[in-house]
Design a protein around this motif. Structure first.
Motif, PDB file in Angstrom:
ATOM      1  N   VAL A 201       0.898  -1.331  -0.080  1.00 44.68           N
ATOM      2  CA  VAL A 201      -0.280  -0.016   0.007  1.00 44.68           C
ATOM      3  C   VAL A 201       0.821   1.421   0.190  1.00 44.68           C
ATOM      4  O   VAL A 201       0.456   2.340  -0.467  1.00 44.68           O
ATOM      5  CB  VAL A 201      -0.825   0.004   1.215  1.00 44.68           C
ATOM      6  CG1 VAL A 201      -1.718   1.272   1.322  1.00 44.68           C
ATOM      7  CG2 VAL A 201      -2.016  -1.181   0.926  1.00 44.68           C
ATOM      8  N   LYS A 202       2.070   1.184   0.614  1.00 46.03           N
ATOM      9  CA  LYS A 202       2.601   2.374   0.647  1.00 46.03           C
ATOM     10  C   LYS A 202       3.128   2.934  -0.495  1.00 46.03           C
ATOM     11  O   LYS A 202       3.626   3.983  -0.691  1.00 46.03           O
ATOM     12  CB  LYS A 202       4.134   2.149   1.625  1.00 46.03           C
ATOM     13  CG  LYS A 202       5.256   1.304   1.006  1.00 46.03           C
ATOM     14  CD  LYS A 202       6.292   1.207   1.801  1.00 46.03           C
ATOM     15  CE  LYS A 202       7.611   0.430   1.224  1.00 46.03           C
ATOM     16  NZ  LYS A 202       7.535  -0.886   1.116  1.00 46.03           N
ATOM     17  N   ALA A 203       3.263   2.147  -1.561  1.00 41.84           N
ATOM     18  CA  ALA A 203       3.875   2.855  -3.094  1.00 41.84           C
ATOM     19  C   ALA A 203       2.933   3.847  -3.464  1.00 41.84           C
ATOM     20  O   ALA A 203       3.191   4.848  -4.091  1.00 41.84           O
ATOM     21  CB  ALA A 203       3.962   1.496  -4.101  1.00 41.84           C
TER      22      ALA A 203
ATOM     23  N   GLY B  86      15.413  -5.888  -2.905  1.00 41.06           N
ATOM     24  CA  GLY B  86      15.556  -4.418  -3.005  1.00 41.06           C
ATOM     25  C   GLY B  86      14.705  -3.870  -4.017  1.00 41.06           C
ATOM     26  O   GLY B  86      14.485  -4.497  -4.817  1.00 41.06           O
ATOM     27  N   SER B  87      14.187  -2.715  -3.723  1.00 40.69           N
ATOM     28  CA  SER B  87      13.179  -1.941  -4.866  1.00 40.69           C
ATOM     29  C   SER B  87      14.221  -1.678  -6.100  1.00 40.69           C
ATOM     30  O   SER B  87      15.299  -1.292  -6.036  1.00 40.69           O
ATOM     31  CB  SER B  87      12.457  -0.738  -4.260  1.00 40.69           C
ATOM     32  OG  SER B  87      11.234  -0.668  -4.805  1.00 40.69           O
ATOM     33  N   GLN B  88      13.358  -1.828  -7.204  1.00 46.15           N
ATOM     34  CA  GLN B  88      13.809  -1.560  -8.617  1.00 46.15           C
ATOM     35  C   GLN B  88      15.247  -2.428  -8.730  1.00 46.15           C
ATOM     36  O   GLN B  88      16.089  -1.721  -8.835  1.00 46.15           O
ATOM     37  CB  GLN B  88      14.300   0.058  -8.664  1.00 46.15           C
ATOM     38  CG  GLN B  88      14.694   0.320  -9.968  1.00 46.15           C
ATOM     39  CD  GLN B  88      13.450   0.271 -10.936  1.00 46.15           C
ATOM     40  OE1 GLN B  88      12.251  -0.101 -10.823  1.00 46.15           O
ATOM     41  NE2 GLN B  88      13.871   0.577 -12.352  1.00 46.15           N
TER      42      GLN B  88
ATOM     43  N   LEU C 188       3.383 -12.684  -3.440  1.00 50.36           N
ATOM     44  CA  LEU C 188       4.160 -11.424  -3.882  1.00 50.36           C
ATOM     45  C   LEU C 188       3.450  -9.972  -3.385  1.00 50.36           C
ATOM     46  O   LEU C 188       2.259  -9.947  -3.019  1.00 50.36           O
ATOM     47  CB  LEU C 188       3.708 -11.494  -5.475  1.00 50.36           C
ATOM     48  CG  LEU C 188       4.080 -12.705  -6.147  1.00 50.36           C
ATOM     49  CD1 LEU C 188       3.194 -12.700  -7.604  1.00 50.36           C
ATOM     50  CD2 LEU C 188       5.527 -12.905  -6.544  1.00 50.36           C
ATOM     51  N   GLU C 189       4.532  -9.173  -3.022  1.00 48.68           N
ATOM     52  CA  GLU C 189       4.161  -7.919  -2.579  1.00 48.68           C
ATOM     53  C   GLU C 189       4.503  -6.849  -3.369  1.00 48.68           C
ATOM     54  O   GLU C 189       5.151  -5.761  -3.105  1.00 48.68           O
ATOM     55  CB  GLU C 189       4.780  -7.596  -1.321  1.00 48.68           C
ATOM     56  CG  GLU C 189       4.356  -8.770  -0.236  1.00 48.68           C
ATOM     57  CD  GLU C 189       5.061  -8.592   1.155  1.00 48.68           C
ATOM     58  OE1 GLU C 189       4.471  -8.825   2.163  1.00 48.68           O
ATOM     59  OE2 GLU C 189       6.303  -7.982   1.048  1.00 48.68           O
ATOM     60  N   PRO C 190       4.092  -6.576  -4.708  1.00 49.50           N
ATOM     61  CA  PRO C 190       4.361  -5.461  -5.720  1.00 49.50           C
ATOM     62  C   PRO C 190       3.877  -4.162  -5.345  1.00 49.50           C
ATOM     63  O   PRO C 190       2.548  -4.138  -4.611  1.00 49.50           O
ATOM     64  CB  PRO C 190       3.684  -6.002  -6.952  1.00 49.50           C
ATOM     65  CG  PRO C 190       2.603  -6.583  -6.582  1.00 49.50           C
ATOM     66  CD  PRO C 190       3.059  -7.462  -5.322  1.00 49.50           C
TER      67      PRO C 190
ATOM     68  N   ALA D 184       4.705   5.331  -8.678  1.00 47.52           N
ATOM     69  CA  ALA D 184       5.006   4.828  -7.311  1.00 47.52           C
ATOM     70  C   ALA D 184       5.982   5.630  -6.319  1.00 47.52           C
ATOM     71  O   ALA D 184       6.741   6.301  -7.092  1.00 47.52           O
ATOM     72  CB  ALA D 184       5.709   3.167  -7.615  1.00 47.52           C
ATOM     73  N   TYR D 185       5.610   5.590  -5.140  1.00 46.50           N
ATOM     74  CA  TYR D 185       6.653   6.248  -4.207  1.00 46.50           C
ATOM     75  C   TYR D 185       6.822   7.911  -4.876  1.00 46.50           C
ATOM     76  O   TYR D 185       7.941   8.189  -4.539  1.00 46.50           O
ATOM     77  CB  TYR D 185       7.835   5.641  -4.224  1.00 46.50           C
ATOM     78  CG  TYR D 185       7.908   4.283  -3.845  1.00 46.50           C
ATOM     79  CD1 TYR D 185       7.161   3.928  -2.608  1.00 46.50           C
ATOM     80  CD2 TYR D 185       8.249   3.171  -4.675  1.00 46.50           C
ATOM     81  CE1 TYR D 185       7.104   2.709  -2.094  1.00 46.50           C
ATOM     82  CE2 TYR D 185       8.026   1.781  -4.123  1.00 46.50           C
ATOM     83  CZ  TYR D 185       7.552   1.685  -2.919  1.00 46.50           C
ATOM     84  OH  TYR D 185       7.565   0.167  -2.656  1.00 46.50           O
ATOM     85  N   THR D 186       5.816   8.522  -5.097  1.00 41.87           N
ATOM     86  CA  THR D 186       5.767   9.943  -5.475  1.00 41.87           C
ATOM     87  C   THR D 186       4.893  10.584  -4.596  1.00 41.87           C
ATOM     88  O   THR D 186       5.609  11.468  -3.419  1.00 41.87           O
ATOM     89  CB  THR D 186       5.395  10.307  -6.985  1.00 41.87           C
ATOM     90  OG1 THR D 186       4.495   9.656  -7.211  1.00 41.87           O
ATOM     91  CG2 THR D 186       6.922   9.782  -7.856  1.00 41.87           C
TER      92      THR D 186
HETATM   93  C1  LIG Z   1       8.035  -1.537   0.011  1.00 45.56           C
HETATM   94  C2  LIG Z   1       7.868  -3.026   0.135  1.00 45.56           C
HETATM   95  C3  LIG Z   1       7.194  -3.699  -0.799  1.00 45.56           C
HETATM   96  C4  LIG Z   1       7.228  -3.175  -2.041  1.00 45.56           C
HETATM   97  O1  LIG Z   1       8.225  -3.012  -2.893  1.00 45.56           O
HETATM   98  P1  LIG Z   1       8.427  -2.667  -4.408  1.00 45.56           P
HETATM   99  O2  LIG Z   1       9.906  -2.897  -4.425  1.00 45.56           O
HETATM  100  O3  LIG Z   1       7.946  -1.323  -4.490  1.00 45.56           O
HETATM  101  O4  LIG Z   1       7.587  -3.412  -5.178  1.00 45.56           O
HETATM  102  C5  LIG Z   1       7.006  -4.979  -0.469  1.00 45.56           C
HETATM  103  N1  LIG Z   1       6.965  -5.707   0.820  1.00 45.56           N
HETATM  104  C6  LIG Z   1       7.603  -4.916   1.722  1.00 45.56           C
HETATM  105  C7  LIG Z   1       7.499  -5.502   3.169  1.00 45.56           C
HETATM  106  C8  LIG Z   1       7.928  -3.605   1.592  1.00 45.56           C
HETATM  107  O5  LIG Z   1       8.260  -2.860   2.581  1.00 45.56           O
END
Ligand SMILES: *Cc1c(COP(=O)(O)O)cnc(C)c1O
Length: 382
Positions: free
Chosen positions: A45-47, A178-180, A251-253, A350-352
């Motif tokens: 959700v934070k994205a 890691g993101s991206q 999956l947690e996109p 995302a993340y803006t």
């Molecule tokens: C931020 C986060 C994500 C999302 O990661 P992305 O790289 O933006 O897909 C997924 N899982 C957890 C636990 C996170 O903190």
């Protein structure tokens, strides 16, 4: 084509503005479901926590990765059932755990003893999963999530055992590459490490069934990226090879769900020359949604109406009275870029806006929803 449309929208709504296309998010969701076997999507959700996005994903059947009481409250208010939420933050306030438990959430992430104890006393008998760190992958990701999060395989095994002793139910292991992240191999390496914990748990008589592969799938910015399908393929193969084909794959996109669904339009409010440097200032900067530019995220940028002009080096900065508010010290922009030009930053869904403040009293970008990409563009080109 997109730029023409963005120009019209910027005129109507003013700048800065983030234009988002829900159809793209729907495609992203369906692509993941289709390509990862036995999977369940927990949107991070934070994205981007805009209600239109949450409602769309709710209706598509998505699950949600949440990090705080306010995120949980928002989802509950939209009618998302608690069993569709995972409290994935490894650093939770005890009072937030109480709130989550009282509202029916039974799935929590941990990477430490104290967090387990907090969960055991405030959310007894809940499902927990242990997060391992992915050391050594930092260079492959533009926004690393190691060190602060996760722990070693050895420590994770101890945590599984301790969880069991505290009366909690260890269901699996999570990681985040890691993101991206640009290297599909990283998912394989992490899943292989997870398998060690699964085996040790089995030896202790604990049958775990869930591997949470986190986020990390990339969005196209300035660099080439691997196809999402390629990463999905690596996940499928590694799960079968190291864990077993009946495993539930979570999956947690975040970024890859919403990043390519948005484009931000800003206005140039000043151009200046300092020595050899050309400076361009826009009405949104590091404190108004372009926060990720201060690490490694290099958005693709165009100036509307000047797409074909030859380019030269600029410093691109935001409007606030803070010297951190500089997006790029060396970016190629059209030579004549100047006041009142509209500058577009692509794939900024995302993340803006989530990072937006109103520092200096300056308004952050509003979000509007429009059909922007794919189909309509194809029609125009026919
Ligand atoms: C931020 C986060 C994500 C999302 O990661 P992305 O790289 O933006 O897909 C997924 N899982 C957890 C636990 C996170 O903190």
């Amino acid at each position: 084509m997109i730029n023409k449309k963005l120009k019209k929208l910027a005129k109507n709504f003013g700048t800065p503005v983030l234009v988002m296309d829900l159809d793209v998010i729907k495609e992203n969701y369906e692509k993941l479901v289709k390509n990862v076997k036995n999977s369940r999507i927990y949107y991070a959700v934070k994205a981007n926590s805009h209600v239109e996005i949450l409602k769309l994903l709710r209706d598509l059947g998505s699950y949600f990765d949440v990090a705080s009481k306010p995120e949980i409250e928002k989802l509950l208010s939209l009618g998302v059932e608690p069993h569709r939420m995972s409290f994935g933050n490894t650093i939770k306030k005890a009072s937030d755990i109480v709130f989550a438990y009282e509202n029916g959430i039974r799935m929590f992430a941990v990477d430490s003893e104290m967090e387990l104890e907090k969960i055991a006393s405030n959310a007894p008998s809940s499902d927990i999963y242990v997060r391992i760190s992915t050391n050594g992958m930092e260079d492959d990701a533009d926004w690393p999530l190691t060190r602060k999060f996760g722990t070693s395989v050895d420590h994770a095994i101890k945590l599984v055992k301790y969880a069991s002793k505290l009366g909690l139910n260890p269901i699996g292991v999570s990681f985040h590459v890691g993101s991206q992240n640009y290297r599909p191999d990283n998912w394989q390496v992490a899943i292989r490490e997870v398998s060690v914990i699964f085996e040790e748990a089995k030896r202790m008589g604990i049958d775990m069934y869930m591997v949470n592969t986190g986020g990390g799938m990339p969005v196209k910015y300035s660099k080439e990226i691997p196809q999402i399908e390629e990463i999905c393929d690596v996940i499928n193969k590694s799960i079968v090879e190291y864990i077993g084909e009946d495993t539930l794959v979570v999956l947690e996109p975040g970024r890859s769900m919403v990043g390519n669904a948005g484009a931000m339009v800003t206005s140039v409010i000043l151009r200046s020359k300092k020595g050899d440097e050309n400076w361009v200032y826009t009405d949104a900067g590091v404190f108004h949604g372009l926060t990720e530019t201060i690490q490694n995220i290099k958005y693709e940028v165009e100036v509307i109406g000047k797409e074909r002009e030859s380019k030269c080096s600029f410093v691109l900065a935001g409007p606030t009275c803070d010297s951190v508010d500089v997006m790029y010290y060396d970016i190629e922009l059209p030579e004549s870029t100047t006041m009142d030009d509209l500058l577009v930053l692509y794939n900024t869904g995302a993340y803006t806006t989530e990072y937006s403040t109103n520092f200096n009293g300056i308004q952050s970008p509003k979000i509007i929803f429009e059909k922007l990409f794919v189909k309509e563009e194809m029609v125009e080109e026919v």
